[in-house]
Write a protein that holds these residues in place. Sequence first.
Motif, short mmCIF file in Angstrom:
data_model
loop_
_atom_site.label_atom_id
_atom_site.label_comp_id
_atom_site.label_asym_id
_atom_site.label_seq_id
_atom_site.Cartn_x
_atom_site.Cartn_y
_atom_site.Cartn_z
N GLY A 475 0.81 -1.22 0.00
CA GLY A 475 0.00 0.00 0.00
C GLY A 475 0.84 1.26 0.00
O GLY A 475 0.36 2.32 -0.43
N CYS A 476 2.08 1.18 0.50
CA CYS A 476 2.97 2.35 0.54
C CYS A 476 4.05 2.20 -0.52
O CYS A 476 4.56 1.10 -0.75
N VAL A 477 4.42 3.32 -1.11
CA VAL A 477 5.49 3.33 -2.12
C VAL A 477 6.70 4.08 -1.58
O VAL A 477 7.80 3.54 -1.47
N ASN A 478 6.52 5.35 -1.23
CA ASN A 478 7.62 6.16 -0.69
C ASN A 478 7.74 6.05 0.82
O ASN A 478 8.84 6.07 1.37
N ALA A 479 6.61 6.03 1.50
CA ALA A 479 6.62 5.99 2.97
C ALA A 479 7.25 4.67 3.42
O ALA A 479 7.09 3.64 2.78
N PRO A 480 7.95 4.68 4.57
CA PRO A 480 8.17 5.80 5.49
C PRO A 480 9.46 6.57 5.22
O PRO A 480 9.83 7.44 5.99
N TYR A 481 10.17 6.25 4.14
CA TYR A 481 11.48 6.84 3.91
C TYR A 481 11.39 8.23 3.28
O TYR A 481 12.24 9.08 3.50
N GLU A 482 10.38 8.46 2.46
CA GLU A 482 10.19 9.75 1.81
C GLU A 482 8.72 10.12 1.87
O GLU A 482 7.85 9.25 2.04
N ASP A 483 8.45 11.40 1.71
CA ASP A 483 7.07 11.85 1.61
C ASP A 483 6.49 11.44 0.27
O ASP A 483 7.20 11.33 -0.74
N GLY A 484 5.19 11.22 0.27
CA GLY A 484 4.54 10.84 -0.97
C GLY A 484 4.52 11.98 -1.97
O GLY A 484 4.44 13.15 -1.60
N ASN A 485 4.59 11.64 -3.26
CA ASN A 485 4.48 12.61 -4.33
C ASN A 485 3.48 12.11 -5.36
O ASN A 485 2.82 11.08 -5.15
N ILE A 486 3.38 12.82 -6.46
CA ILE A 486 2.36 12.47 -7.45
C ILE A 486 2.59 11.07 -8.00
O ILE A 486 1.66 10.25 -8.13
N LEU A 487 3.84 10.74 -8.30
CA LEU A 487 4.14 9.43 -8.88
C LEU A 487 3.90 8.30 -7.89
O LEU A 487 3.32 7.27 -8.22
N SER A 488 4.38 8.49 -6.65
CA SER A 488 4.22 7.42 -5.65
C SER A 488 2.75 7.22 -5.30
O SER A 488 2.30 6.09 -5.09
N ARG A 489 1.98 8.29 -5.26
CA ARG A 489 0.56 8.16 -4.94
C ARG A 489 -0.20 7.47 -6.06
O ARG A 489 -1.12 6.68 -5.81
N ALA A 490 0.18 7.76 -7.30
CA ALA A 490 -0.47 7.07 -8.44
C ALA A 490 -0.17 5.57 -8.41
O ALA A 490 -1.05 4.73 -8.65
N GLU A 491 1.08 5.23 -8.09
CA GLU A 491 1.45 3.82 -8.01
C GLU A 491 0.75 3.13 -6.84
O GLU A 491 0.28 1.99 -6.97
N ALA A 492 0.66 3.81 -5.69
CA ALA A 492 -0.02 3.24 -4.53
C ALA A 492 -1.50 3.01 -4.83
O ALA A 492 -2.06 1.97 -4.47
N ALA A 493 -2.14 3.98 -5.51
CA ALA A 493 -3.55 3.82 -5.86
C ALA A 493 -3.75 2.63 -6.80
O ALA A 493 -4.72 1.87 -6.67
N LYS A 494 -2.83 2.47 -7.74
CA LYS A 494 -2.91 1.35 -8.68
C LYS A 494 -2.81 0.01 -7.95
O LYS A 494 -3.57 -0.92 -8.22
#
Length: 849
Positions: A475-494
């Motif tokens: 469910g997480c892509v960048n977290a917890p190491y980095e804040d989420g961005n547009i790309l990571s949120r799109a990947e997480a939603a997918k």
Amino acid sequence: MISDLGVSDIGAKSVTRVLQSQIVNALHLGERDKASNILSSLSHGNDPLRSDDFVCILDYCARSPDPLFVMETWRIMEEKEIGMNTTCYMLIIQALTKGGYLEEAFNWLSYLGGIPHSVPDLPMYNVFLSGCIRMRSIGHIDSCLELMENQMVGKSEDTYWELLKLAVLQENLYAVHEIWKEYTKYYSPDITFLRKVIKCFTVLGDLCSAYKALQHSVALVFQGNAFVQRSSKLDIPIPSTNDFEFKKCGMSTTGDDLTRENHLDTFNAKTDALCGSVKSSNSKFVEATSEGRSFPMCDKVCQDSGYHVLNRELGNGNSDQVINNLRLSFNDVIHACAQDRKCVLDEQLFLQMQRLGIKPSSNTYDGLIRAAVRKRGLRNALKMLKEMEEANFKPSTSTLAILSIGCSNVLELDLAEALLDQIHTTSWLWPFNALLIGYDKTDQPERAVRLLAKMKQLNLKFDTKTYELLFSLFGCVNAPYEDGNILSRAEAAKRINAIELDMRKNGILHSHSSMEKLLKALGAEGMIKELMQHFHMAENQLILTNNFKGTIIYNTVLHSLVEANENLLATDIFKDMKSRGVPADMSTYNIMIDCCYSSGCYKSACMFVSMMIRDGFFPHLSTYTSLIQASFSTLVANDGFDEALHLLNQMNLERIQSDVQLFNSILFQAYMKDRIDIVELIVKQMHQERIKPDPDTCSFVFHAYKCLGLHIAAMEALQVLSMRMISYEESVLQKKKKYFEENFIFVEDQVEYFVEYRGMRKLRYSSEVELHILKESFKIGDYEAAALWNLRMCAVNGFSLSWSPDQSEWAKQLSCSHSSKNELYLPMDKTIIKKMKKRKHIAWVLRAS
């Protein structure tokens, strides 16, 4: 004339047999119409029919079962007025019972009981009882037992076995003991029936009785009474002459009685007495656990001797059957011991098996490995697996699964994955879920992808727990190491959409736990819009069904909103939570106090403390930590330090133990605002309460002195705090002094020179020692590694080290100063404390106003 009649009779029988075979074959192929037509042809033949001409058909219907065709056959027999014998009645009742027509089968038993000279045989009742127990129809069981009592048919061994199965089904250990007691009044048990009794005791967790029954089985073998010969036509009870009472041993299901050493000594003594001098003088013992206990493994001489003893004692050609029965009984007890962490009998049972010459089976090793994983550790279990493979036994799926779970629990993930790779067919999901939990703990989602491919290959159907872990892993892509961005949120939603789509395909609905993991993942990536969408879905589906589980959902959402600085939205969600009647807990109020800290409103934080106390929750350490942080967020008197120190005083009055995180929150503010007096006060208080500093503490204190230009004091403070980070006890420091100095602190680095483009020569130290400290951190801990790093820096900068930190000039000066500040921590009179606790709620309300 006579010969012609004989040939005709033989021909009629042959035709009847052929027709019966055709009917059975048609039923087997599912051609019921064809079978009915052939049955009709059979009934309309010219030759006279007898009941034996329908036995093959009835027998197939009883085994299939096919209750409908058996009734069709019975109607044909009724129309032809064919007299039925006991075999026909038995097969009809069996077909009806196995087919689930219990009421009709019971009516047959009642009908036969009402006909003179046609009382049902006891095997008919046993067949009906077996079907009722399989269908778990307690009402029909009671009716059958009542009918048996009225007809005075008595009970056979099969009847007692069915009653034992019923007692196990009802988890009635007392009934098992009573049935066994009644059985031994009328029959002398042999090892076959004892094996069934042992199975019942082990399933219900009565290890004491199972152990004693097992010893009776062994004793019967050496007494020559392993099997009791009974008539094939008459079941005549033979009362037992031995004492088989097990109830005296206690019916505790905990196995406590089997953990005492005297039981084990008695066990060995009994085995030696039964086997004579079987025990070999050169038996070897394999190391089992780190506690020093040995796992007994008899050598081949011992096993062969025991096997010859059994053969000599039996001598009737039944030795293989006897050994197989004993092996099954030993296996049952060993598996039961594996379920009880307190019972240590599995080792002794394995030793007795080998002394008796009973070779272990794959199931035996499976039980031993289960016991080893749960009680003696993974290392011993792997040794047992090696022993099993050396004995040319292939580990079963259950053995590999339990070992894999044990490896996953201790995060030996490579070994756990290797064990699961050996499983080629299984329907068990729990070992794979255990490995996914390991991947989640170690944050290795890429390895979880390979495991999911393996699960798909095995056609395993995911459960709610699996999907819960998938949300946590992917469910997480960048977290917890980095804040989420547009790309990571799109990947997480997918990813989340793919997981939820798979849930819907498999008909799996969200549980509270899976929804909680999903909301956490969305909050960690900062996907507030999606978070609120799923939260409203959870409100409608989950929260209204269980308010207490709903509290966890609300807390997850509130925490995510506060982390995203959505303070107004968090406040609205909290109001909605209260309006829906979902109870708030301690975590809820702590989150809202953190929300007040983020929004810079200390009075609101005090208001939430007042609500907390009103709901029956008293402030804990985490509450005071959040309040102290909130007190600095508002421009109050003296930059918030007076209020922070007042809160510390309140904690002292309530006997709440502080921790390093709370003190660090004050130290950070004191460092940022150049309040060296507060820094020294907090350090002194930490020393008085014997709270170990952490790397943050050292950093804040060091930089507080450094920013004021007090470099010597900064280095002394860093040295003292690093020593205290290792230990407050001087004896411990002196013990570690030599090792730390020789291996880390005073080790010389290689010095390298390099010339920059402007011609300046600078000194650079190689990182060999620092890397060594990093590697040792896995053994000595992060705090000690950081302390060594700091002490090495002090030594490199030319400062002498003293392993008596309390004798440092800085520490002495600190202990003599701030005497006036100590008044904040003087204990008050007990009556004053009692009055203050009663007025606590009022005090927080006044602060909020």
